[in-house]
Scaffold this motif. Structure first.
Motif, PDB file in Angstrom:
ATOM      1  N   CYS A 442       0.847  -1.187   0.000  1.00  0.00           N
ATOM      2  CA  CYS A 442       0.000   0.000   0.000  1.00  0.00           C
ATOM      3  C   CYS A 442       0.882   1.236   0.000  1.00  0.00           C
ATOM      4  O   CYS A 442       1.836   1.318   0.763  1.00  0.00           O
ATOM      5  N   PRO A 443       0.572   2.227  -0.841  1.00  0.00           N
ATOM      6  CA  PRO A 443       1.397   3.435  -0.871  1.00  0.00           C
ATOM      7  C   PRO A 443       1.289   4.277   0.407  1.00  0.00           C
ATOM      8  O   PRO A 443       2.142   5.118   0.653  1.00  0.00           O
ATOM      9  N   HIS A 444       0.271   4.038   1.203  1.00  0.00           N
ATOM     10  CA  HIS A 444       0.107   4.844   2.416  1.00  0.00           C
ATOM     11  C   HIS A 444       0.477   4.113   3.694  1.00  0.00           C
ATOM     12  O   HIS A 444       0.653   4.728   4.732  1.00  0.00           O
ATOM     13  N   CYS A 445       0.512   2.800   3.614  1.00  0.00           N
ATOM     14  CA  CYS A 445       0.711   2.006   4.825  1.00  0.00           C
ATOM     15  C   CYS A 445       1.840   1.015   4.542  1.00  0.00           C
ATOM     16  O   CYS A 445       2.010   0.578   3.417  1.00  0.00           O
ATOM     17  N   ASP A 446       2.548   0.660   5.567  1.00  0.00           N
ATOM     18  CA  ASP A 446       3.644  -0.266   5.361  1.00  0.00           C
ATOM     19  C   ASP A 446       3.103  -1.682   5.433  1.00  0.00           C
ATOM     20  O   ASP A 446       3.413  -2.430   6.343  1.00  0.00           O
ATOM     21  N   ILE A 447       2.283  -2.045   4.468  1.00  0.00           N
ATOM     22  CA  ILE A 447       1.627  -3.347   4.566  1.00  0.00           C
ATOM     23  C   ILE A 447       1.308  -3.891   3.177  1.00  0.00           C
ATOM     24  O   ILE A 447       1.038  -3.126   2.259  1.00  0.00           O
ATOM     25  N   SER A 448       1.385  -5.197   3.032  1.00  0.00           N
ATOM     26  CA  SER A 448       1.120  -5.798   1.721  1.00  0.00           C
ATOM     27  C   SER A 448      -0.354  -5.702   1.378  1.00  0.00           C
ATOM     28  O   SER A 448      -1.218  -5.775   2.250  1.00  0.00           O
ATOM     29  N   LEU A 449      -0.616  -5.577   0.105  1.00  0.00           N
ATOM     30  CA  LEU A 449      -2.005  -5.553  -0.343  1.00  0.00           C
ATOM     31  C   LEU A 449      -2.532  -6.983  -0.433  1.00  0.00           C
ATOM     32  O   LEU A 449      -1.779  -7.913  -0.696  1.00  0.00           O
ATOM     33  N   THR A 450      -3.821  -7.120  -0.232  1.00  0.00           N
ATOM     34  CA  THR A 450      -4.445  -8.435  -0.250  1.00  0.00           C
ATOM     35  C   THR A 450      -5.265  -8.598  -1.523  1.00  0.00           C
ATOM     36  O   THR A 450      -5.956  -7.674  -1.944  1.00  0.00           O
ATOM     37  N   TYR A 451      -5.179  -9.770  -2.104  1.00  0.00           N
ATOM     38  CA  TYR A 451      -5.896 -10.026  -3.346  1.00  0.00           C
ATOM     39  C   TYR A 451      -7.350 -10.397  -3.072  1.00  0.00           C
ATOM     40  O   TYR A 451      -7.620 -11.267  -2.252  1.00  0.00           O
ATOM     41  N   HIS A 452      -8.266  -9.711  -3.738  1.00  0.00           N
ATOM     42  CA  HIS A 452      -9.686 -10.036  -3.616  1.00  0.00           C
ATOM     43  C   HIS A 452     -10.197 -10.563  -4.940  1.00  0.00           C
ATOM     44  O   HIS A 452     -10.291  -9.826  -5.907  1.00  0.00           O
ATOM     45  N   LYS A 453     -10.515 -11.809  -4.935  1.00  0.00           N
ATOM     46  CA  LYS A 453     -10.837 -12.446  -6.190  1.00  0.00           C
ATOM     47  C   LYS A 453     -12.133 -11.917  -6.806  1.00  0.00           C
ATOM     48  O   LYS A 453     -12.197 -11.618  -7.996  1.00  0.00           O
ATOM     49  N   SER A 454     -13.164 -11.754  -5.974  1.00  0.00           N
ATOM     50  CA  SER A 454     -14.477 -11.401  -6.538  1.00  0.00           C
ATOM     51  C   SER A 454     -14.433 -10.102  -7.334  1.00  0.00           C
ATOM     52  O   SER A 454     -15.094  -9.969  -8.350  1.00  0.00           O
ATOM     53  N   SER A 455     -13.634  -9.137  -6.871  1.00  0.00           N
ATOM     54  CA  SER A 455     -13.576  -7.872  -7.608  1.00  0.00           C
ATOM     55  C   SER A 455     -12.278  -7.749  -8.410  1.00  0.00           C
ATOM     56  O   SER A 455     -12.047  -6.731  -9.057  1.00  0.00           O
ATOM     57  N   ASN A 456     -11.451  -8.782  -8.353  1.00  0.00           N
ATOM     58  CA  ASN A 456     -10.146  -8.769  -9.008  1.00  0.00           C
ATOM     59  C   ASN A 456      -9.341  -7.516  -8.669  1.00  0.00           C
ATOM     60  O   ASN A 456      -8.807  -6.831  -9.536  1.00  0.00           O
ATOM     61  N   THR A 457      -9.289  -7.203  -7.375  1.00  0.00           N
ATOM     62  CA  THR A 457      -8.529  -6.024  -6.951  1.00  0.00           C
ATOM     63  C   THR A 457      -7.535  -6.398  -5.861  1.00  0.00           C
ATOM     64  O   THR A 457      -7.627  -7.456  -5.238  1.00  0.00           O
ATOM     65  N   LEU A 458      -6.587  -5.482  -5.672  1.00  0.00           N
ATOM     66  CA  LEU A 458      -5.651  -5.591  -4.552  1.00  0.00           C
ATOM     67  C   LEU A 458      -6.071  -4.521  -3.556  1.00  0.00           C
ATOM     68  O   LEU A 458      -6.266  -3.368  -3.929  1.00  0.00           O
ATOM     69  N   ARG A 459      -6.200  -4.912  -2.301  1.00  0.00           N
ATOM     70  CA  ARG A 459      -6.682  -3.940  -1.329  1.00  0.00           C
ATOM     71  C   ARG A 459      -5.870  -3.903  -0.061  1.00  0.00           C
ATOM     72  O   ARG A 459      -5.311  -4.901   0.364  1.00  0.00           O
ATOM     73  N   CYS A 460      -5.836  -2.715   0.551  1.00  0.00           N
ATOM     74  CA  CYS A 460      -5.156  -2.546   1.839  1.00  0.00           C
ATOM     75  C   CYS A 460      -6.186  -2.728   2.944  1.00  0.00           C
ATOM     76  O   CYS A 460      -7.215  -2.054   2.955  1.00  0.00           O
ATOM     77  N   HIS A 461      -5.899  -3.624   3.877  1.00  0.00           N
ATOM     78  CA  HIS A 461      -6.853  -3.888   4.951  1.00  0.00           C
ATOM     79  C   HIS A 461      -6.785  -2.862   6.072  1.00  0.00           C
ATOM     80  O   HIS A 461      -7.566  -2.899   6.994  1.00  0.00           O
ATOM     81  N   TYR A 462      -5.807  -1.958   5.964  1.00  0.00           N
ATOM     82  CA  TYR A 462      -5.702  -0.929   6.995  1.00  0.00           C
ATOM     83  C   TYR A 462      -6.436   0.336   6.608  1.00  0.00           C
ATOM     84  O   TYR A 462      -7.218   0.869   7.360  1.00  0.00           O
ATOM     85  N   CYS A 463      -6.185   0.841   5.377  1.00  0.00           N
ATOM     86  CA  CYS A 463      -6.775   2.132   5.027  1.00  0.00           C
ATOM     87  C   CYS A 463      -7.832   2.013   3.945  1.00  0.00           C
ATOM     88  O   CYS A 463      -8.489   2.986   3.616  1.00  0.00           O
ATOM     89  N   GLY A 464      -7.989   0.823   3.370  1.00  0.00           N
ATOM     90  CA  GLY A 464      -9.030   0.664   2.359  1.00  0.00           C
ATOM     91  C   GLY A 464      -8.583   0.992   0.939  1.00  0.00           C
ATOM     92  O   GLY A 464      -9.349   0.865  -0.003  1.00  0.00           O
ATOM     93  N   LEU A 481       3.119 -13.600 -11.427  1.00  0.00           N
ATOM     94  CA  LEU A 481       2.537 -13.194 -10.145  1.00  0.00           C
ATOM     95  C   LEU A 481       1.822 -14.367  -9.499  1.00  0.00           C
ATOM     96  O   LEU A 481       1.093 -15.102 -10.144  1.00  0.00           O
ATOM     97  N   SER A 482       2.058 -14.525  -8.212  1.00  0.00           N
ATOM     98  CA  SER A 482       1.370 -15.609  -7.534  1.00  0.00           C
ATOM     99  C   SER A 482       0.615 -15.074  -6.343  1.00  0.00           C
ATOM    100  O   SER A 482       1.031 -14.122  -5.694  1.00  0.00           O
ATOM    101  N   ASN A 483      -0.469 -15.696  -6.104  1.00  0.00           N
ATOM    102  CA  ASN A 483      -1.287 -15.308  -4.975  1.00  0.00           C
ATOM    103  C   ASN A 483      -0.907 -16.239  -3.828  1.00  0.00           C
ATOM    104  O   ASN A 483      -1.364 -17.360  -3.745  1.00  0.00           O
ATOM    105  N   LEU A 484      -0.020 -15.723  -2.965  1.00  0.00           N
ATOM    106  CA  LEU A 484       0.588 -16.610  -1.968  1.00  0.00           C
ATOM    107  C   LEU A 484      -0.364 -17.130  -0.903  1.00  0.00           C
ATOM    108  O   LEU A 484      -0.381 -18.289  -0.580  1.00  0.00           O
ATOM    109  N   GLY A 485      -1.118 -16.220  -0.375  1.00  0.00           N
ATOM    110  CA  GLY A 485      -1.986 -16.643   0.718  1.00  0.00           C
ATOM    111  C   GLY A 485      -3.157 -17.437   0.181  1.00  0.00           C
ATOM    112  O   GLY A 485      -3.534 -17.318  -0.967  1.00  0.00           O
ATOM    113  N   VAL A 486      -3.716 -18.250   1.043  1.00  0.00           N
ATOM    114  CA  VAL A 486      -4.907 -18.979   0.631  1.00  0.00           C
ATOM    115  C   VAL A 486      -6.096 -18.258   1.215  1.00  0.00           C
ATOM    116  O   VAL A 486      -6.117 -17.954   2.388  1.00  0.00           O
TER     117      VAL A 486
END
Ligand code: ADP
Ligand code: ZN
Length: 724
Positions: A442-464, A481-486
């Motif tokens: 995330c450009p605003h938070c020091d945290i990896s973005l999470t992959y959301h399959k239904s909307s095919n987006t990458l999202r930050c769980h801290y700031c949205g 690119l791999s989607n590491l987490g299950v």
């Protein structure tokens, strides 16, 4: 008349009582604990009246209050006192300590309007003696009401509104508006269960010794909830009230229904699924003394009940009892103990895996230990099989080991039900490039973005923050690119593939965010419309499905990897909880845990549900590393927009603490956990101590020092629930 008012603004500089004069027209309405509307600077705000007096304490002319908001007291004497104690314990602004106790509708906040619903009722006016010879339509109406007494407007829907109006004008009928609560509780009560000897013993100990604090250590399915209800019933008959706290996540309709079936409309249930209006109504029922039992999550500990007999904290080990943000960072378990002093009531903490803090206090006889070592159904706890995934991966189907696949198949054939847990605690399904190792952040938070399959987006769980997902790596341009987490969605797909006929129900944050969905999922599963319930932590807590005979944990160890000294404890209790969902009635239950760390003690000891040995080992580690319950912790957070400035100030604070505190261990400043969030940098200083000494007074000075500093913000969290 002069009043001292605590204003709604959440700012240390304003966190004191301001004096106002009261115009004589409003004097009758003034009481300590009501809200008033006041001029403050150029604004009109609200505040709580904390003092009523005759003389002002300053030379200055006082401004007048504009209005009195409430006709009844919002903050009772007890709550006023409780708020002050919480302020002392958490070092947070007093106004916040009061606001957190109240539903939105009653907070001091200009502009929040949550209305009371009214219903109009009609009855015959006793002063009217002539009831005959009206026009036909009107006469029918009179006859109808005469037969029934008091009738609501709704019920009169079939009659003509104009006749109704005419009769009210003629004073034949009396029209009255009465409050109507949005929720209603049925009063169908069921027969209670005959308690087992073990349960009876616990109940009789608790009711024989009021004013004590108990720790009830009872394995999953040992009938703790039945014990709670029996004790509550005892107090109810004594004319005393009770509070039951449960973690939000286990405050399911199932749980509420159990209480409702036993106590009917004597209960009020407060949970996040209620609208503000519903919460307001429940709160009014409580403060008017119309209910005797309040069941709710953390903030229900503030329920303004009179004459409390017992406060029960179920799943006492849950970290949801600690509010970590925003302030006041209070712990509902501590608040329960404060209210115990005020009401001379009992407190009962219950758990299948008590927190180390609670068990240590029980060992020292600060709490009285009570045990329920057996399941009510007389069966053993479910057999746990640990599957070493380092080996099993070779023969697995997707994320399912062969043995888990076979066991699922077997249950499907027998028409028994299955719960599958995807342990995602502290886990993010982040995306990396297998070629160059690039990860999306995330450009605003020091945290990896999470992959959301239904909307095919990458999202930050801290700031949205969100962005569209990529095909190619933005760094090396490879399609690697791999989607590491299950995620649960991924597992759901695998289930569909390997068990095409199984009916799978998914319960996670996404499928339960809509109102009522949580409830719908649970009841559909209960009715047997599905075979497999797949979900996150939500499936672990408090659910009671008699037909579930298999619990599978896809990945038992992800929660071991969070950088928190409680990660083993949290893993052990999560696994024990979810294991406890299996075999709760007649049929034997089984549990399969898939793990990459089969030798880790938190996993290994689950096999025999060996809490006692877990406690021993974990205590030894806590002692060696100087963590709770051997030491108390305090987390001082220093935040601001300029990284270097924040660091410098944090260092200054650390140095002054070092000079001024005796016998305490200081760590940091460190950038543990999320370093940058919404472009704010934060550093932590950790204080470990056995005796508080002058810690509070010194921290108070530090807070005062930074009060006016707009660039630096200091927050203090005592006994933080997470060390991230
Ligand atoms: P816990 O809260 O300890 O997990 P519960 O109170 O939910 O246990 O009890 C587990 C199950 O056993 C529930 O379905 C409950 O209705 C049932 N139960 C509890 N006590 C008894 C009893 N004395 N007799 C029969 N069934 C009981
Ligand atoms: Zn972010």
């Amino acid at each position: 008349m002069i009043v001292g008012v605590l204003v709604e603004i959440m700012n240390k500089n304003v966190d004191r009582v301001f004096e106002y004069s009261v115009p004589s027209s409003l004097e009758d309405k003034i009481q300590v604990g009501v809200r008033v509307s006041i001029p403050f600077g150029k604004q009109t705000l609200e505040g709580f009246v904390l003092e009523v007096k005759k003389e002002k304490t300053t030379e200055k002319d006082l401004r007048e209050i504009l209005d009195v908001v409430d006709s009844d007291v919002v903050l009772t004497k007890e709550l006023l006192e409780l708020g002050k104690k919480i302020q002392e314990k958490t070092l947070s602004p007093l106004i916040g300590c009061y606001q957190v106790m109240l539903p939105k509708a009653l907070k001091a906040k200009k502009g929040t309007e949550v209305s009371i619903r009214y219903e109009t009722y009609y009855s015959l006016n006793p002063e009217c003696s002539i009831l005959l010879d009206y026009p036909k339509k009107q006469q029918e109406l009179i006859d109808y009401i005469q037969e029934r007494g008091v009738v609501s407007k709704k019920e009169l829907g079939e009659f003509s509104p104009s006749s109704l109006k005419r009769l009210v004008e003629k004073k034949v009928l009396k029209e009255e508006k009465k409050e109507r609560y949005r929720l209603s509780y049925q009063n169908e009560k069921i027969e209670k269960k005959e308690l087992t000897e073990e349960q009876k013993k616990v109940v009789s100990t608790v009711i024989a010794n009021p004013g004590e604090t108990y720790l009830l250590y009872g394995v999953t399915g040992s009938g703790k909830t039945e014990v709670y209800m029996e004790i509550i019933d005892f107090y109810l008959k004594q004319g005393k009230s009770s509070i039951v706290l449960v973690p939000e996540i286990s405050l399911t309709p199932q749980m509420i229904e159990r209480f409702q079936k036993r106590f009917g409309d004597k209960i009020a249930a407060i949970h996040s699924g209620l609208s503000d209006g519903e919460k307001y109504d429940e709160y009014r029922r409580i403060s008017r003394g119309e209910v005797s039992i309040v069941i709710g999550a953390r903030s229900a500990v503030f329920a303004p009940l009179q004459n409390i007999g017992i406060i029960i904290v179920d799943e006492e080990h849950s970290d949801s009892y600690k509010q970590s943000d925003p302030s006041p960072r209070y712990d509902a378990r501590e608040v329960a103990l404060l209210r115990k002093e005020m009401h001379s009531c009992s407190v009962l903490f219950g758990s299948a895996t008590p927190s180390l803090e609670a068990m240590a206090r029980a060992q020292k006889k600060v709490f009285t230990l009570l045990e329920l070592p057996h399941r009510v159904n007389g069966k053993d706890l479910p057999v746990v099989e640990i599957v070493d995934m380092n080996e099993a991966m070779k023969h697995s189907k997707g994320h399912f080991s062969k043995i888990l696949v076979d066991s699922i198949q077997e249950r499907l054939e027998k028409k028994e039900q299955i719960i599958l847990l995807l342990n995602r605690r502290g886990y993010s399904s982040f995306v990396t490039c297998k070629n160059c190792g690039f990860t999306f952040k995330c450009p605003h938070c020091d945290i990896s973005l999470t992959y959301h399959k239904s909307s095919n987006t990458l999202r930050c769980h801290y700031c949205g923050y969100g962005e569209k997902s990529y095909q190619k790596c933005p760094e090396c341009k490879e399609e690697a690119l791999s989607n590491l987490g299950v995620g649960t969605q991924k597992i759901e797909e695998e289930l569909e593939k390997y068990f095409p006929t199984a009916r799978v129900l998914r319960m996670d944050y996404d499928t339960t965010s809509q109102k009522g969905m949580h409830e719908a999922i649970i009841s559909a599963f209960r009715r047997g419309e599905y075979d497999i319930l797949l979900g996150t932590q939500m499936v672990a807590k408090g659910l009671d499905f008699p037909n579930v005979t298999l619990v599978g944990v896809i990945n038992a160890d992800t929660s071991l990897n969070i950088p928190d000294f409680r990660s083993s404890e949290k893993t052990f209790s999560l696994l024990d909880q979810v294991a406890g969902r299996s075999g709760r009635s007649e049929k034997e239950g089984k549990v399969i845990l898939q793990t990459f760390n089969p030798d880790h003690y938190a996993i290994r000891l689950i096999k025999n549900h060996d809490y006692a040995n877990f406690y021993k080992q974990e205590m030894a580690i806590r002692k060696a590393l100087k963590y709770p319950p051997y030491y108390y912790l305090c987390d001082i957070r220093v935040r601001g927009k300029e990284d270097s400035l924040v660091y410098q100030e944090a260092l200054k604070i650390k140095n002054s603490l070092e000079k001024n505190l005796l016998n305490m261990i200081l760590l940091g400043p460190s950038t543990a956990g999320v370093f940058k969030m919404n472009n704010i940098y934060s550093y932590h200083i950790i204080v470990k101590y056995k005796q508080v000494g002058n810690l509070y007074s010194f921290l108070q000075k530090i807070l005062e020092h930074y009060q006016a500093n707009v660039k630096i913000r200091v927050d203090i969290d005592f006994n933080p629930s997470q060390m991230l």
